[in-house]
Design an enzyme around this catalytic site. Structure first.
Site, PDB file in Angstrom:
ATOM      1  N   ASN A   1       0.806  -1.231   0.000  1.00 21.64           N
ATOM      2  CA  ASN A   1       0.000   0.000   0.000  1.00 21.64           C
ATOM      3  C   ASN A   1       0.833   1.272   0.000  1.00 21.64           C
ATOM      4  OD1 ASN A   1       0.932  -0.371   2.652  1.00 21.64           O
ATOM      5  ND2 ASN A   1      -0.837   0.688   3.520  1.00 21.64           N
ATOM      6  N   GLU A   2       2.094   1.182  -0.448  1.00 26.48           N
ATOM      7  CA  GLU A   2       2.962   2.363  -0.413  1.00 26.48           C
ATOM      8  C   GLU A   2       2.376   3.551  -1.177  1.00 26.48           C
ATOM      9  OE1 GLU A   2       5.787  -1.007   0.525  1.00 26.48           O
ATOM     10  OE2 GLU A   2       4.019  -0.707  -0.714  1.00 26.48           O
ATOM     11  N   VAL A   3       1.835   3.300  -2.379  1.00 25.57           N
ATOM     12  CA  VAL A   3       1.277   4.396  -3.179  1.00 25.57           C
ATOM     13  C   VAL A   3       0.139   5.089  -2.433  1.00 25.57           C
ATOM     14  CG1 VAL A   3      -0.079   4.890  -5.263  1.00 25.57           C
ATOM     15  CG2 VAL A   3       1.999   3.511  -5.416  1.00 25.57           C
TER      16      VAL A   3
END
Length: 229
Positions: free
Chosen positions: A133-135
């Site tokens: 879920n970095e973005v």
């Protein structure tokens, strides 16, 4: 006290357990401890295969974005952290002996990358979650992590995980390529140790040579990463 516990089992299998409660979040201490543990396992001829897992409800919750440095040293801490991230993850990815991930809890962001860095990945059926879920949170995705993801996943799988940036129930882990199998809680440890023992029984030099050749292009791209990248 180390954040990576080590225990040896029959068949030359060494189990490394991430142990930094509550979420086994990845900070500089954990990355240094992981490097030390990997070096020790690599240099110990009695160790034939490695299992990586996490303690408690988490495999790992990913990078601890708030644990390092102060306002006056953020840039230096960030540079040190990214260097440690690259070196520790590259050491796991290119470890010359068989590596098996035993995922029994949440594997989020950098935690999922650690799972993917292992040669063979077994997950447990349960009520926990996975995802990259970095973005969604506006976090940087290091080159090392990108290469690991690209190496392990198909383009559609990587695109869904990276660009969709969702958190999924573990029941989706097989479809998304994060694990090779999902196993019942009552048999996962026994199965993981048995599979690791089987892999560790292969001739060491042949396994290391084949693995190095398989990873050569990805490892080369990481090693040639410029500071600006």
């Amino acid at each position: 006290m180390t954040t990576v516990r080590s225990a040896d089992h029959e068949g030359g299998v060494r189990v490394l357990t991430l142990d930094r409660p509550p979420a086994n979040a990845i900070n500089q201490e954990l990355m240094r401890d992981l490097e030390v543990a990997l070096d020790a396992a690599r240099d110990d001829a009695a160790v034939r295969a490695l299992v990586l897992t996490g303690s408690g409800a988490f495999f790992s919750g990913g990078l601890d974005l708030h644990s390092e440095g102060d306002a006056g040293g953020i840039a230096q801490e960030a540079a040190t952290g990214f260097s440690l991230y690259r070196d520790s993850h590259l050491k796991l990815l290119a470890f010359p002996k068989p590596t098996v991930a035993m995922m029994r809890g949440h594997a989020i962001a950098g935690g999922a990358v650690l799972v993917l860095a292992c040669d063979y990945r077994l997950g447990m059926h349960g009520e926990y979650r996975i995802g990259l879920n970095e973005v969604a949170i506006g976090a940087a995705f290091p080159r090392t992590a990108f290469e690991i993801v690209r190496l392990r996943l198909t383009y559609p799988q990587a695109s869904e995980l990276l660009l969709g940036a969702r958190i999924y129930p573990v029941s989706e882990a097989l479809r998304l390529g994060v694990v090779d199998e999902l196993l019942p809680p009552e048999t996962i440890e026994e199965t993981v140790l048995r599979r690791a023992t089987r892999l560790g029984a292969y001739p060491c030099e042949a396994y290391a040579h084949a693995k190095a050749a398989l990873l050569a292009e990805a490892v080369g791209r990481v090693e040639n990463e410029a500071e600006a990248d």
